[in-house]
Write a protein that holds these residues in place. Structure first.
Motif, PDB file in Angstrom:
ATOM      1  N   CYS A  82      38.785  37.055  44.688  1.00  0.00           N
ATOM      2  CA  CYS A  82      39.252  37.101  43.427  1.00  0.00           C
ATOM      3  C   CYS A  82      38.654  38.684  42.498  1.00  0.00           C
ATOM      4  CB  CYS A  82      37.857  35.973  42.843  1.00  0.00           C
ATOM      5  SG  CYS A  82      38.838  34.546  43.321  1.00  0.00           S
ATOM      6  N   SER A  83      37.078  39.266  43.378  1.00  0.00           N
ATOM      7  CA  SER A  83      36.989  40.382  42.377  1.00  0.00           C
ATOM      8  C   SER A  83      37.258  41.586  43.151  1.00  0.00           C
ATOM      9  CB  SER A  83      34.779  40.655  43.303  1.00  0.00           C
ATOM     10  OG  SER A  83      34.675  40.892  44.420  1.00  0.00           O
TER      11      SER A  83
ATOM     12  N   TYR B 266      40.222  25.474  44.470  1.00  0.00           N
ATOM     13  CA  TYR B 266      39.599  26.364  43.862  1.00  0.00           C
ATOM     14  C   TYR B 266      40.768  25.724  43.047  1.00  0.00           C
ATOM     15  CZ  TYR B 266      36.749  28.752  47.415  1.00  0.00           C
ATOM     16  OH  TYR B 266      36.159  29.071  48.101  1.00  0.00           O
TER      17      TYR B 266
ATOM     18  N   ALA C 207      44.178  29.186  41.101  1.00  0.00           N
ATOM     19  CA  ALA C 207      44.418  30.600  42.230  1.00  0.00           C
ATOM     20  C   ALA C 207      44.963  30.813  42.610  1.00  0.00           C
ATOM     21  CB  ALA C 207      43.552  29.398  42.902  1.00  0.00           C
TER      22      ALA C 207
ATOM     23  N   CYS D 237      38.850  30.462  37.897  1.00  0.00           N
ATOM     24  CA  CYS D 237      39.245  30.442  39.495  1.00  0.00           C
ATOM     25  C   CYS D 237      37.799  30.342  40.665  1.00  0.00           C
ATOM     26  CB  CYS D 237      40.136  31.556  40.287  1.00  0.00           C
ATOM     27  SG  CYS D 237      41.305  30.872  39.409  1.00  0.00           S
ATOM     28  N   LYS D 238      36.740  30.854  40.185  1.00  0.00           N
ATOM     29  CA  LYS D 238      35.645  31.217  40.810  1.00  0.00           C
ATOM     30  C   LYS D 238      34.648  29.862  40.564  1.00  0.00           C
ATOM     31  CE  LYS D 238      34.668  35.465  40.373  1.00  0.00           C
ATOM     32  NZ  LYS D 238      33.962  37.086  40.470  1.00  0.00           N
TER      33      LYS D 238
ATOM     34  N   TRP E  26      35.959  34.219  48.984  1.00  0.00           N
ATOM     35  CA  TRP E  26      36.893  33.506  47.626  1.00  0.00           C
ATOM     36  C   TRP E  26      36.137  34.832  46.358  1.00  0.00           C
ATOM     37  CZ3 TRP E  26      41.377  32.881  46.725  1.00  0.00           C
ATOM     38  CH2 TRP E  26      41.939  32.227  45.393  1.00  0.00           C
ATOM     39  N   LYS E  27      35.115  34.629  46.420  1.00  0.00           N
ATOM     40  CA  LYS E  27      34.561  35.729  45.559  1.00  0.00           C
ATOM     41  C   LYS E  27      35.166  36.799  46.288  1.00  0.00           C
ATOM     42  CE  LYS E  27      30.645  32.980  44.937  1.00  0.00           C
ATOM     43  NZ  LYS E  27      29.553  32.645  44.072  1.00  0.00           N
TER      44      LYS E  27
ATOM     45  N   ARG F  36      45.411  39.374  48.565  1.00  0.00           N
ATOM     46  CA  ARG F  36      45.738  38.775  46.839  1.00  0.00           C
ATOM     47  C   ARG F  36      46.960  38.453  47.205  1.00  0.00           C
ATOM     48  NH1 ARG F  36      42.056  39.860  42.976  1.00  0.00           N
ATOM     49  NH2 ARG F  36      43.760  39.411  41.748  1.00  0.00           N
TER      50      ARG F  36
ATOM     51  N   LEU G 194      42.508  36.858  39.268  1.00  0.00           N
ATOM     52  CA  LEU G 194      42.018  35.649  39.264  1.00  0.00           C
ATOM     53  C   LEU G 194      40.585  35.524  38.728  1.00  0.00           C
ATOM     54  CD1 LEU G 194      42.550  35.734  42.942  1.00  0.00           C
ATOM     55  CD2 LEU G 194      43.508  34.139  41.107  1.00  0.00           C
TER      56      LEU G 194
END
Length: 195
Positions: free
Chosen positions: A183-184, A156, A160, A170-171, A179-180, A137, A166
């Protein structure tokens, strides 16, 4: 024909590349089993005959915690895997590699505290995992033009890269598990991130 021309072997997915399983599902414990087996094998080599408690703490911090770093820098650790690694570490700390039940003299949370706060300074694997994934990140926020950021941007969207938070925009549905997880990270760094 291509494999004979390139002088390489034909394999199937998932396969291991640079120590990591490619296209394997990190949500399955079978993906993590080679890592757990590597930890168990390493302990089997050391034995417990002449290793003091201080020596076991050093081996835990500098060898056992270093083995999963490559996995942890790319995949979110499963709760079951984290518990298995913690159990391997706990068994080694309190009893070495000898078989049988051992007594844990101190709670593992206290063992993982820094020495300045009364702990033994053993690093917690899930905290290491969060910090290594958070580095991705951080790299997304920096202003360098590297190829992997261009791949992320083209897959994305422009939102992104360069954003602190995010969100769902962006998901997309086709996003990779990696990527998930990235983002989380910002949404909930609490305990339920590992559920």
């Amino acid at each position: 024909m291509a494999s004979s021309f390139l002088n390489c072997r034909v394999s199937c997915i998932p396969f291991i590349y640079l120590g990591l399983p490619v296209n394997a599902n990190p949500r399955r414990t079978s993906t993590w089993e080679p890592l757990l087996e590597s930890l168990r094998k390493r302990l089997g080599v050391w034995g417990n005959k002449y290793v003091s408690l201080g020596g076991r703490i050093v081996l835990l911090n500098f060898i056992l915690n270093a083995i999963p770093i490559f996995y942890l820098s790319y995949m979110k650790i499963l709760v079951q895997v984290w518990k298995s690694i913690r159990q391997i570490q706990r068994d080694f700390l309190w009893g070495g590699t000898k078989r049988g039940k051992t007594i844990s003299w101190i709670k593992w949370d206290v063992v993982c505290l820094p020495k300045s706060r009364g702990g033994l300074g053993v690093r917690d694997v899930r905290v290491i995992n969060i910090s290594l994934l958070a580095k991705w990140r951080w790299r997304l926020l920096t202003n360098d033009n590297v190829v992997w950021k261009e791949v992320i941007r083209s897959k994305y969207g422009d939102l992104a890269v360069g954003k602190v938070v995010l969100g769902d925009e962006c998901k997309p549905w086709f996003a990779s598990l990696w990527w998930k997880d990235i983002c989380s990270l910002g949404m909930n760094l609490s305990h339920n991130w590992f559920a």
